[in-house]
Design an enzyme around this catalytic site. Structure first.
Site, PDB file in Angstrom:
ATOM      1  N   CYS A   1      49.140  16.367  -7.640  1.00  0.00           N
ATOM      2  CA  CYS A   1      48.287  15.314  -7.202  1.00  0.00           C
ATOM      3  C   CYS A   1      47.170  15.126  -7.929  1.00  0.00           C
ATOM      4  O   CYS A   1      46.583  13.989  -8.649  1.00  0.00           O
ATOM      5  CB  CYS A   1      48.228  15.428  -5.890  1.00  0.00           C
ATOM      6  SG  CYS A   1      49.644  14.862  -4.979  1.00  0.00           S
TER       7      CYS A   1
ATOM      8  N   GLU B   1      49.826  10.388   2.225  1.00  0.00           N
ATOM      9  CA  GLU B   1      49.957  11.757   2.954  1.00  0.00           C
ATOM     10  C   GLU B   1      48.826  12.672   2.470  1.00  0.00           C
ATOM     11  O   GLU B   1      48.827  12.698   1.292  1.00  0.00           O
ATOM     12  CB  GLU B   1      51.598  12.450   2.611  1.00  0.00           C
ATOM     13  CG  GLU B   1      51.688  13.342   3.144  1.00  0.00           C
ATOM     14  CD  GLU B   1      51.502  13.368   4.519  1.00  0.00           C
ATOM     15  OE1 GLU B   1      52.118  12.653   5.369  1.00  0.00           O
ATOM     16  OE2 GLU B   1      50.798  14.315   5.187  1.00  0.00           O
TER      17      GLU B   1
ATOM     18  N   LYS C   1      43.052   7.673  -0.490  1.00  0.00           N
ATOM     19  CA  LYS C   1      43.793   8.765  -0.991  1.00  0.00           C
ATOM     20  C   LYS C   1      43.425   9.213  -2.200  1.00  0.00           C
ATOM     21  O   LYS C   1      43.473  10.439  -2.388  1.00  0.00           O
ATOM     22  CB  LYS C   1      45.480   8.305  -1.082  1.00  0.00           C
ATOM     23  CG  LYS C   1      46.274   9.329  -1.619  1.00  0.00           C
ATOM     24  CD  LYS C   1      46.520  10.686  -0.892  1.00  0.00           C
ATOM     25  CE  LYS C   1      47.405  11.564  -1.442  1.00  0.00           C
ATOM     26  NZ  LYS C   1      48.087  12.523  -0.874  1.00  0.00           N
TER      27      LYS C   1
HETATM   28  C1  UDX Z   1      55.922  12.161  -4.794  1.00  0.00           C
HETATM   29  C2  UDX Z   1      54.900  11.832  -5.840  1.00  0.00           C
HETATM   30  O1  UDX Z   1      54.631  12.810  -6.676  1.00  0.00           O
HETATM   31  C3  UDX Z   1      53.431  11.778  -4.837  1.00  0.00           C
HETATM   32  O2  UDX Z   1      52.649  10.749  -5.815  1.00  0.00           O
HETATM   33  C4  UDX Z   1      53.379  10.975  -3.599  1.00  0.00           C
HETATM   34  O3  UDX Z   1      52.222  11.126  -3.118  1.00  0.00           O
HETATM   35  C5  UDX Z   1      54.699  11.431  -2.931  1.00  0.00           C
HETATM   36  O4  UDX Z   1      55.863  11.274  -3.468  1.00  0.00           O
HETATM   37  P1  UDX Z   1      56.772  14.405  -4.318  1.00  0.00           P
HETATM   38  O5  UDX Z   1      57.556  14.339  -2.788  1.00  0.00           O
HETATM   39  O6  UDX Z   1      56.120  15.747  -4.505  1.00  0.00           O
HETATM   40  O7  UDX Z   1      55.624  13.536  -4.357  1.00  0.00           O
HETATM   41  O8  UDX Z   1      57.706  14.269  -5.488  1.00  0.00           O
HETATM   42  P2  UDX Z   1      59.123  14.884  -5.572  1.00  0.00           P
HETATM   43  O9  UDX Z   1      59.284  16.246  -5.428  1.00  0.00           O
HETATM   44  O10 UDX Z   1      59.391  14.461  -7.334  1.00  0.00           O
HETATM   45  O11 UDX Z   1      60.184  13.856  -4.913  1.00  0.00           O
HETATM   46  C6  UDX Z   1      60.581  12.503  -5.327  1.00  0.00           C
HETATM   47  C7  UDX Z   1      61.910  12.515  -4.868  1.00  0.00           C
HETATM   48  O12 UDX Z   1      62.301  11.152  -5.053  1.00  0.00           O
HETATM   49  C8  UDX Z   1      62.682  12.964  -5.976  1.00  0.00           C
HETATM   50  O13 UDX Z   1      63.874  13.903  -5.365  1.00  0.00           O
HETATM   51  C9  UDX Z   1      63.786  12.239  -6.767  1.00  0.00           C
HETATM   52  O14 UDX Z   1      65.027  12.378  -7.043  1.00  0.00           O
HETATM   53  C10 UDX Z   1      63.695  10.793  -5.835  1.00  0.00           C
HETATM   54  N1  UDX Z   1      63.648   9.524  -6.119  1.00  0.00           N
HETATM   55  C11 UDX Z   1      62.930   9.138  -7.332  1.00  0.00           C
HETATM   56  C12 UDX Z   1      64.666   8.644  -5.567  1.00  0.00           C
HETATM   57  O15 UDX Z   1      65.312   9.177  -4.734  1.00  0.00           O
HETATM   58  N2  UDX Z   1      64.937   7.289  -6.274  1.00  0.00           N
HETATM   59  C13 UDX Z   1      64.008   6.871  -7.247  1.00  0.00           C
HETATM   60  O16 UDX Z   1      64.100   5.800  -7.785  1.00  0.00           O
HETATM   61  C14 UDX Z   1      63.180   7.905  -8.001  1.00  0.00           C
HETATM   62  C1  UDX Z   2      46.277  18.390  -2.519  1.00  0.00           C
HETATM   63  C2  UDX Z   2      45.673  17.986  -1.436  1.00  0.00           C
HETATM   64  O1  UDX Z   2      44.874  19.091  -0.814  1.00  0.00           O
HETATM   65  C3  UDX Z   2      46.416  17.057  -0.407  1.00  0.00           C
HETATM   66  O2  UDX Z   2      45.563  16.514   0.746  1.00  0.00           O
HETATM   67  C4  UDX Z   2      47.102  16.210  -0.850  1.00  0.00           C
HETATM   68  O3  UDX Z   2      47.755  15.342  -0.080  1.00  0.00           O
HETATM   69  C5  UDX Z   2      47.990  16.727  -2.291  1.00  0.00           C
HETATM   70  O4  UDX Z   2      46.964  17.248  -3.108  1.00  0.00           O
HETATM   71  P1  UDX Z   2      47.829  20.451  -2.747  1.00  0.00           P
HETATM   72  O5  UDX Z   2      47.745  19.873  -4.319  1.00  0.00           O
HETATM   73  O6  UDX Z   2      49.397  20.695  -2.225  1.00  0.00           O
HETATM   74  O7  UDX Z   2      47.235  19.327  -2.126  1.00  0.00           O
HETATM   75  O8  UDX Z   2      47.369  21.789  -2.759  1.00  0.00           O
HETATM   76  P2  UDX Z   2      45.534  22.254  -2.643  1.00  0.00           P
HETATM   77  O9  UDX Z   2      45.648  23.128  -1.555  1.00  0.00           O
HETATM   78  O10 UDX Z   2      44.813  21.100  -2.565  1.00  0.00           O
HETATM   79  O11 UDX Z   2      45.311  22.895  -3.874  1.00  0.00           O
HETATM   80  C6  UDX Z   2      45.453  22.343  -5.208  1.00  0.00           C
HETATM   81  C7  UDX Z   2      44.922  23.089  -6.233  1.00  0.00           C
HETATM   82  O12 UDX Z   2      43.616  23.633  -6.254  1.00  0.00           O
HETATM   83  C8  UDX Z   2      45.749  24.500  -6.239  1.00  0.00           C
HETATM   84  O13 UDX Z   2      46.065  24.975  -7.547  1.00  0.00           O
HETATM   85  C9  UDX Z   2      44.629  25.488  -5.850  1.00  0.00           C
HETATM   86  O14 UDX Z   2      45.055  26.806  -6.143  1.00  0.00           O
HETATM   87  C10 UDX Z   2      43.669  25.056  -6.161  1.00  0.00           C
HETATM   88  N1  UDX Z   2      42.191  25.335  -5.477  1.00  0.00           N
HETATM   89  C11 UDX Z   2      42.221  25.139  -4.224  1.00  0.00           C
HETATM   90  C12 UDX Z   2      41.460  26.117  -6.016  1.00  0.00           C
HETATM   91  O15 UDX Z   2      41.357  26.604  -7.084  1.00  0.00           O
HETATM   92  N2  UDX Z   2      40.190  26.330  -5.105  1.00  0.00           N
HETATM   93  C13 UDX Z   2      40.145  25.980  -3.970  1.00  0.00           C
HETATM   94  O16 UDX Z   2      39.119  26.286  -3.391  1.00  0.00           O
HETATM   95  C14 UDX Z   2      41.138  25.077  -3.626  1.00  0.00           C
END
Ligand code: UDX
Ligand code: UDX
Length: 459
Positions: free
Chosen positions: A273, A162, A217
């Site tokens: 991430c 994603e 990714k």
């Molecule tokens: C997660 C990962 O951090 C990221 O690396 C990946 O790209 C997408 O999935 P995110 O959705 O932001 O990202 O994570 P989080 O908000 O922590 O959600 C994960 C969920 O999975 C939690 O709600 C947790 O309770 C659930 N989970 C975890 C299960 O349902 N079963 C499990 O065994 C472990």
């Molecule tokens: C990132 C990637 O953009 C996305 O494609 C991937 O799926 C998950 O990781 P995210 O972490 O949600 O997404 O936000 P992003 O907008 O990328 O920002 C990441 C961090 O970089 C933030 O703390 C943001 O404030 C910082 N940032 C971003 C800067 O400081 N300067 C910039 O120009 C852009």
């Protein structure tokens, strides 16, 4: 293969919005999002859409449209797996905090648990899709677990990373630059292509082999993070030389080979991430003996840590080399605007550094709760939960945060900060009133002419 029933394990920042949009765009497919966290599922099912566990602009409307029609949230993981033709794994893969690879490698225990659960429950053929960001060749592990169950069920494994960014997740999902699908079995790949093709133009759906998809990714996040660290490195040089980093960014960004995006100097990148994925890349490179590759990418994180530390150091230095007993108001705690996510937010580390200097901190963030702020500080383990609550206050009104403060630090680029009455804020602050702008957000507010001592990153 025509997909009729999808299950997604993990109702987090990725699984929740992604599956909600799939359900919205494909009304003929039943989508069930499951999670072991009952509280989270209850929040996804809440009647009041402002209570959804993930804050994303536009998400409430998507959920309102699809929930109860073909979108369901449940804690019954086994039932959802059993009913599905396609299972997305979107559980978290944090950096390991123990054992081999501690602090570097991704912890895959939740992924493995999911695979074992799928293997135990499945009675018919399934397509299993990796949605979580994973180290290259994780699909091999999944395959091995799934194919060794001995119950005669066939599994196809796909990688479908994603790329949405938090805060713009719904827009990114509705109009993705590309959708990436890696896999070996052409029918399984086609089945997932068909799901996305309901709303994504076919030429934007890229198919590759499994390993390219997994590595792409990590590479995309590493490149994006590298741009931020690169411009942040230049921001420090700007502060010494009289150049302005925004002007430099504009000047280089108009070169079409460089491009204008992701060149905003800041107090440092955060989010779940970037750091995790780079550490992962470094770990993998090192495990293949590619030390120069590992060292190269490691510098992106080193620069980011430096930027956060430097911001805190500058605050102390500008305030006559002591912040002990002084009140510093934090505007923003989330890692970027338009999200309530605080994972790896620069604010946490800046706060920690200032607390080490005995500052008192008052936090205001429009979307982050007091419990979350304290949980983030407690997790660092620098001081006791009691001390954190004594030294840090969290308020729900920005003017209360600024009242009698010696300084304001802008940590998140929330738009509303620009609309504040900065005359009123200055009148209620201690003098000289300092503003440290970690996002270069308030340049247009002309704070120096109001009487602030204004410091912004990179100028
Ligand atoms: C997660 C990962 O951090 C990221 O690396 C990946 O790209 C997408 O999935 P995110 O959705 O932001 O990202 O994570 P989080 O908000 O922590 O959600 C994960 C969920 O999975 C939690 O709600 C947790 O309770 C659930 N989970 C975890 C299960 O349902 N079963 C499990 O065994 C472990
Ligand atoms: C990132 C990637 O953009 C996305 O494609 C991937 O799926 C998950 O990781 P995210 O972490 O949600 O997404 O936000 P992003 O907008 O990328 O920002 C990441 C961090 O970089 C933030 O703390 C943001 O404030 C910082 N940032 C971003 C800067 O400081 N300067 C910039 O120009 C852009």
């Amino acid at each position: 293969m025509k997909i009729k029933n999808i299950c997604c394990i993990g109702a987090g920042y990725v699984g929740g919005p992604t599956m909600s949009v799939i359900a919205q765009q494909c009304p003929e497919i039943t989508v069930t999002i499951v999670d072991i966290n009952a509280e989270r599922i209850a929040a996804w099912n809440a009647g009041d859409l402002s209570k959804l566990p993930v804050y994303e602009p536009g998400l409430d409307a998507v959920v309102a449209e699809a929930r109860g029609r073909n979108l369901f949230f449940s804690t019954d993981v086994e039932a959802a797996i059993a009913a599905a033709d396609m299972i997305f794994i979107s559980v978290n893969t944090p950096t390991k905090t123990y054992g081999k690879g501690k602090g570097m490698a991704a912890d895959l225990k939740y992924i493995e648990l999911c695979a074992r659960q799928i293997a135990a429950v499945a009675t018919g053929d399934k397509i299993v899709v990796e949605k979580s960001t994973l180290p290259v060749r994780t699909a091999e592990t999944l395959k091995s677990i799934l194919h060794n169950t001995g119950n005669g069920v066939g599994f196809h494994i796909l990688s479908n990373p994603e790329f949405l960014a938090e805060g713009t997740a719904i827009a990114d999902l509705h109009k993705p630059d590309r959708v990436l699908i890696g896999g070996e079995n052409p029918e399984a790949v086609q089945a997932l292509v068909d799901v996305y093709a309901a709303w994504v133009p076919r030429e934007r759906i890229l198919t590759t082999n499994l390993w390219s998809s997994e590595l792409s990714k990590l590479t995309a996040n590493a490149f994006l993070a590298q741009r931020v660290s690169s411009i942040n490195a230049i921001s420090e040089l700007c502060e010494k030389t009289g150049a302005n980093v925004d002007e430099v960014a504009r000047a280089i960004g108009t070169d079409s080979r460089i491009g204008p995006k992701f060149l905003k100097a800041s107090v440092g990148f955060g989010g779940s991430c970037f750091q995790k994925d780079i550490l992962n890349l470094v770990y993998i490179a090192r495990s293949y003996g590619l030390h120069e590759v590992a060292h190269y990418w490691e510098q992106v994180i080193a620069m980011n840590d430096h930027q956060k530390r430097r911001f805190a150091d500058n605050i102390v230095q500008a305030m006559y080399n002591t912040v002990s007993g002084k009140k510093i108001a934090f505007l923003g705690w989330a890692f970027k605007k338009d999200t309530n996510d605080t994972r790896e937010s620069a604010a946490i580390y800046v706060a920690d550094a200032l607390l080490n200097e005995e500052a008192n901190i008052v936090v205001y963030d429009p979307k982050v709760s007091a419990e979350q702020v304290y949980a983030d500080l407690d997790y660092l383990g620098t001081r006791s939960p009691g001390e954190n609550r004594k030294l840090v206050e969290v308020v729900t009104d920005p003017y209360d945060a600024a009242d009698r403060a010696h300084a304001i630090a802008v940590l998140t680029e929330w738009d509303e900060f620009k609309a504040y009455d900065w005359h009123r804020i200055k009148d209620h602050m201690m003098k000289p009133a300092f503003v440290f702008d970690g996002r270069k957000l308030l340049g247009g507010n002309d704070l120096p002419s109001i009487g602030f001592q204004y410091y912004a990153i990179g100028e």
